[in-house]
Design an enzyme around this catalytic site. Structure first.
Site, PDB file in Angstrom:
ATOM      1  N   ARG A 138      -9.912   0.385   8.728  1.00 41.06           N
ATOM      2  CA  ARG A 138      -9.450  -0.958   9.089  1.00 41.06           C
ATOM      3  C   ARG A 138     -10.476  -1.716   9.923  1.00 41.06           C
ATOM      4  O   ARG A 138     -10.254  -2.862  10.264  1.00 41.06           O
ATOM      5  CB  ARG A 138      -8.182  -0.839   9.927  1.00 41.06           C
ATOM      6  CG  ARG A 138      -6.906  -0.910   9.154  1.00 41.06           C
ATOM      7  CD  ARG A 138      -5.791  -0.639  10.134  1.00 41.06           C
ATOM      8  NE  ARG A 138      -4.647  -1.435   9.894  1.00 41.06           N
ATOM      9  CZ  ARG A 138      -3.539  -0.982   9.319  1.00 41.06           C
ATOM     10  NH1 ARG A 138      -3.474   0.254   8.884  1.00 41.06           N
ATOM     11  NH2 ARG A 138      -2.512  -1.761   9.183  1.00 41.06           N
ATOM     12  N   ARG A 147      11.680  -5.782   5.112  1.00 35.91           N
ATOM     13  CA  ARG A 147      11.547  -4.337   4.859  1.00 35.91           C
ATOM     14  C   ARG A 147      12.532  -3.550   5.726  1.00 35.91           C
ATOM     15  O   ARG A 147      12.732  -3.854   6.898  1.00 35.91           O
ATOM     16  CB  ARG A 147      10.116  -3.889   5.167  1.00 35.91           C
ATOM     17  CG  ARG A 147       9.965  -2.361   5.104  1.00 35.91           C
ATOM     18  CD  ARG A 147       8.536  -1.926   5.104  1.00 35.91           C
ATOM     19  NE  ARG A 147       7.768  -2.380   6.238  1.00 35.91           N
ATOM     20  CZ  ARG A 147       6.448  -2.202   6.361  1.00 35.91           C
ATOM     21  NH1 ARG A 147       5.779  -1.588   5.407  1.00 35.91           N
ATOM     22  NH2 ARG A 147       5.820  -2.634   7.420  1.00 35.91           N
ATOM     23  N   ARG A 196      -0.227  -9.225  13.291  1.00 37.34           N
ATOM     24  CA  ARG A 196      -0.850  -8.219  12.410  1.00 37.34           C
ATOM     25  C   ARG A 196      -1.680  -8.895  11.310  1.00 37.34           C
ATOM     26  O   ARG A 196      -2.758  -8.412  10.965  1.00 37.34           O
ATOM     27  CB  ARG A 196       0.229  -7.328  11.779  1.00 37.34           C
ATOM     28  CG  ARG A 196       0.842  -6.365  12.774  1.00 37.34           C
ATOM     29  CD  ARG A 196       2.153  -5.791  12.262  1.00 37.34           C
ATOM     30  NE  ARG A 196       2.009  -4.989  11.070  1.00 37.34           N
ATOM     31  CZ  ARG A 196       3.029  -4.684  10.266  1.00 37.34           C
ATOM     32  NH1 ARG A 196       4.237  -5.113  10.535  1.00 37.34           N
ATOM     33  NH2 ARG A 196       2.824  -3.933   9.207  1.00 37.34           N
ATOM     34  N   LYS A 229       0.839  -1.215   0.000  1.00 35.39           N
ATOM     35  CA  LYS A 229       0.000   0.000   0.000  1.00 35.39           C
ATOM     36  C   LYS A 229       0.873   1.264   0.000  1.00 35.39           C
ATOM     37  O   LYS A 229       0.664   2.171  -0.790  1.00 35.39           O
ATOM     38  CB  LYS A 229      -0.939   0.006   1.229  1.00 35.39           C
ATOM     39  CG  LYS A 229      -1.865  -1.195   1.296  1.00 35.39           C
ATOM     40  CD  LYS A 229      -2.812  -1.121   2.477  1.00 35.39           C
ATOM     41  CE  LYS A 229      -2.112  -1.154   3.827  1.00 35.39           C
ATOM     42  NZ  LYS A 229      -1.394  -2.414   4.132  1.00 35.39           N
ATOM     43  N   ARG A 266      11.354  -1.716  11.167  1.00 38.03           N
ATOM     44  CA  ARG A 266      10.261  -1.222  12.007  1.00 38.03           C
ATOM     45  C   ARG A 266      10.047  -2.179  13.174  1.00 38.03           C
ATOM     46  O   ARG A 266      10.164  -3.386  13.010  1.00 38.03           O
ATOM     47  CB  ARG A 266       8.974  -1.129  11.171  1.00 38.03           C
ATOM     48  CG  ARG A 266       8.584   0.290  10.806  1.00 38.03           C
ATOM     49  CD  ARG A 266       7.501   0.369   9.772  1.00 38.03           C
ATOM     50  NE  ARG A 266       6.240  -0.281  10.132  1.00 38.03           N
ATOM     51  CZ  ARG A 266       5.127  -0.215   9.416  1.00 38.03           C
ATOM     52  NH1 ARG A 266       5.119   0.500   8.293  1.00 38.03           N
ATOM     53  NH2 ARG A 266       4.029  -0.827   9.785  1.00 38.03           N
TER      54      ARG A 266
HETATM   55  P1  AP5 Z   1       4.878  -1.616   1.835  1.00 34.52           P
HETATM   56  O1  AP5 Z   1       4.538  -0.815   0.629  1.00 34.52           O
HETATM   57  O2  AP5 Z   1       5.634  -0.920   2.921  1.00 34.52           O
HETATM   58  O3  AP5 Z   1       3.569  -2.360   2.395  1.00 34.52           O
HETATM   59  P2  AP5 Z   1       2.303  -1.795   3.162  1.00 34.52           P
HETATM   60  O4  AP5 Z   1       1.101  -2.473   2.601  1.00 34.52           O
HETATM   61  O5  AP5 Z   1       2.308  -0.296   3.176  1.00 34.52           O
HETATM   62  O6  AP5 Z   1       2.606  -2.405   4.588  1.00 34.52           O
HETATM   63  P3  AP5 Z   1       2.493  -1.762   6.038  1.00 34.52           P
HETATM   64  O7  AP5 Z   1       3.192  -2.728   6.958  1.00 34.52           O
HETATM   65  O8  AP5 Z   1       3.003  -0.360   6.070  1.00 34.52           O
HETATM   66  O9  AP5 Z   1       0.999  -1.819   6.244  1.00 34.52           O
HETATM   67  P4  AP5 Z   1       0.263  -1.869   7.546  1.00 34.52           P
HETATM   68  O10 AP5 Z   1      -1.087  -1.656   7.037  1.00 34.52           O
HETATM   69  O11 AP5 Z   1       0.449  -3.047   8.404  1.00 34.52           O
HETATM   70  O12 AP5 Z   1       1.020  -0.759   8.414  1.00 34.52           O
HETATM   71  P5  AP5 Z   1       0.574   0.692   8.856  1.00 34.52           P
HETATM   72  O13 AP5 Z   1       1.776   1.513   8.913  1.00 34.52           O
HETATM   73  O14 AP5 Z   1      -0.612   1.151   8.097  1.00 34.52           O
HETATM   74  O15 AP5 Z   1       5.706  -2.896   1.343  1.00 34.52           O
HETATM   75  C1  AP5 Z   1       6.242  -3.827   2.277  1.00 34.52           C
HETATM   76  C2  AP5 Z   1       7.606  -4.329   1.776  1.00 34.52           C
HETATM   77  O16 AP5 Z   1       7.411  -5.051   0.573  1.00 34.52           O
HETATM   78  C3  AP5 Z   1       8.604  -3.199   1.454  1.00 34.52           C
HETATM   79  O17 AP5 Z   1       9.888  -3.592   1.855  1.00 34.52           O
HETATM   80  C4  AP5 Z   1       8.535  -3.058  -0.087  1.00 34.52           C
HETATM   81  O18 AP5 Z   1       9.761  -2.662  -0.634  1.00 34.52           O
HETATM   82  C5  AP5 Z   1       8.158  -4.488  -0.496  1.00 34.52           C
HETATM   83  N1  AP5 Z   1       7.283  -4.526  -1.679  1.00 34.52           N
HETATM   84  C6  AP5 Z   1       6.242  -3.685  -1.950  1.00 34.52           C
HETATM   85  N2  AP5 Z   1       5.625  -4.055  -3.097  1.00 34.52           N
HETATM   86  C7  AP5 Z   1       6.303  -5.172  -3.544  1.00 34.52           C
HETATM   87  C8  AP5 Z   1       6.158  -6.028  -4.679  1.00 34.52           C
HETATM   88  N3  AP5 Z   1       5.184  -5.817  -5.589  1.00 34.52           N
HETATM   89  N4  AP5 Z   1       7.014  -7.072  -4.801  1.00 34.52           N
HETATM   90  C9  AP5 Z   1       8.001  -7.296  -3.873  1.00 34.52           C
HETATM   91  N5  AP5 Z   1       8.192  -6.508  -2.779  1.00 34.52           N
HETATM   92  C10 AP5 Z   1       7.364  -5.467  -2.626  1.00 34.52           C
HETATM   93  O19 AP5 Z   1       0.033   0.391  10.346  1.00 34.52           O
HETATM   94  C11 AP5 Z   1       0.912   0.064  11.399  1.00 34.52           C
HETATM   95  C12 AP5 Z   1       0.127  -0.038  12.694  1.00 34.52           C
HETATM   96  O20 AP5 Z   1      -0.497   1.249  12.990  1.00 34.52           O
HETATM   97  C13 AP5 Z   1      -1.045  -1.028  12.696  1.00 34.52           C
HETATM   98  O21 AP5 Z   1      -0.620  -2.340  12.986  1.00 34.52           O
HETATM   99  C14 AP5 Z   1      -1.936  -0.431  13.794  1.00 34.52           C
HETATM  100  O22 AP5 Z   1      -1.456  -0.728  15.075  1.00 34.52           O
HETATM  101  C15 AP5 Z   1      -1.783   1.075  13.573  1.00 34.52           C
HETATM  102  N6  AP5 Z   1      -2.813   1.607  12.659  1.00 34.52           N
HETATM  103  C16 AP5 Z   1      -2.585   2.216  11.456  1.00 34.52           C
HETATM  104  N7  AP5 Z   1      -3.752   2.563  10.892  1.00 34.52           N
HETATM  105  C17 AP5 Z   1      -4.742   2.164  11.743  1.00 34.52           C
HETATM  106  C18 AP5 Z   1      -6.158   2.217  11.690  1.00 34.52           C
HETATM  107  N8  AP5 Z   1      -6.797   2.751  10.640  1.00 34.52           N
HETATM  108  N9  AP5 Z   1      -6.842   1.702  12.727  1.00 34.52           N
HETATM  109  C19 AP5 Z   1      -6.219   1.161  13.794  1.00 34.52           C
HETATM  110  N10 AP5 Z   1      -4.874   1.072  13.896  1.00 34.52           N
HETATM  111  C20 AP5 Z   1      -4.145   1.566  12.883  1.00 34.52           C
END
Ligand code: AP5
Length: 220
Positions: free
Chosen positions: A91, A129, A173, A16, A162
């Site tokens: 979410r 990552r 997660r 994402k 991270r």
């Molecule tokens: P990346 O693009 O970083 O993936 P992502 O989907 O953004 O993953 P996140 O871990 O950031 O998502 P998340 O939803 O768990 O975390 P968030 O920060 O929102 O790609 C991942 C890796 O893969 C990278 O190394 C990249 O290079 C590689 N990659 C990408 N595309 C690729 C491809 N096509 N092929 C190969 N490799 C590839 O949330 C973190 C925490 O915050 C949550 O756990 C929760 O506690 C809290 N939080 C955030 N939002 C909310 C909410 N709305 N409600 C409640 N809690 C929340």
């Protein structure tokens, strides 16, 4: 003018954040990531950041009321007047309902682009990552390695893992995603705004599909 809201849905590690950086430029919409907003709050030492940290570090979701207040403050800023690209929100069903109410009140449109990636690939992506402690740019030890080991290609900042990208927290997660977020697929599908996108391909191919889905949805 009707504001346009695009949601990137998908499990942790689906890509994402990677895709949102480019898609936001392509669509001319600001990228709003709730995970990034929490991490910024944490870096600034705010009370919100402190409260969110314990949830994030253990792989649980931050309570809805904290998320909603922070998110709606952010999207009330002038740069979001014509729309925004959401990453990591909604979410939970209450978050989706709150967003729906807000968009209905303003007449804004919504499209949901849902990235699907198998679990094994998600674990591999997340545990490999490395995130820049300076600018937040994302690398991967194998799929997107930096030119200089341990240093960000964009700003030269230090690359770190991270705290929620350890194998144990990643497992939690993913379980939380299946239980609390995946039901949103059916909810949005029944509203006719969900677009399925295969995220298990090279980033450039995924980007082309997202672009196409966004333009199809915008035309209907
Ligand atoms: P990346 O693009 O970083 O993936 P992502 O989907 O953004 O993953 P996140 O871990 O950031 O998502 P998340 O939803 O768990 O975390 P968030 O920060 O929102 O790609 C991942 C890796 O893969 C990278 O190394 C990249 O290079 C590689 N990659 C990408 N595309 C690729 C491809 N096509 N092929 C190969 N490799 C590839 O949330 C973190 C925490 O915050 C949550 O756990 C929760 O506690 C809290 N939080 C955030 N939002 C909310 C909410 N709305 N409600 C409640 N809690 C929340």
């Amino acid at each position: 003018m009707t504001a346009r809201v695009v949601v990137l849905l998908g499990p942790p590690g689906a890509g994402k954040g990677t895709q949102a950086s480019r898609l936001s430029v392509e669509l001319g919409l600001p990228h709003v990531s709730t995970g990034d907003l929490f991490r910024e709050n944490l870096a600034q030492g705010t009370e919100l950041g402190r409260r969110a940290k314990a949830f994030m570090d253990s792989g649980r979701l931050v309570p809805d009321e904290l998320v909603l207040e922070m998110l709606f403050d952010r999207v009330a800023r002038p740069d979001c007047a014509e729309g925004y690209l959401l990453d990591g929100f909604p979410r939970t069903l209450p978050q989706a309902q709150a967003l729906e109410q807000r968009l209905e009140a303003s007449g804004a449109s919504i499209q949901v682009l849902d990235l699907a990636v198998p679990d094994a690939a998600l674990v591999d992506r997340l545990t490999g990552r490395r995130t820049c402690s300076g600018c937040g740019n994302v690398h991967h030890v194998r799929y997107a390695p930096s030119r200089v080991a341990g240093r960000c290609d964009k700003c030269g900042g230090e690359l770190k893992q991270r705290s929620d990208d350890t194998p144990e927290v990643v497992e939690k997660r993913l379980a939380v995603y299946r239980q609390q977020t995946q039901p949103l697929e059916g909810w949005y599908r029944s509203r006719g705004v969900l677009h399925d996108v295969d995220g298990d391909r090279a980033p450039a191919q995924v980007f082309e599909s997202l672009k196409r889905a966004a333009s199809e949805g915008a035309a209907t």
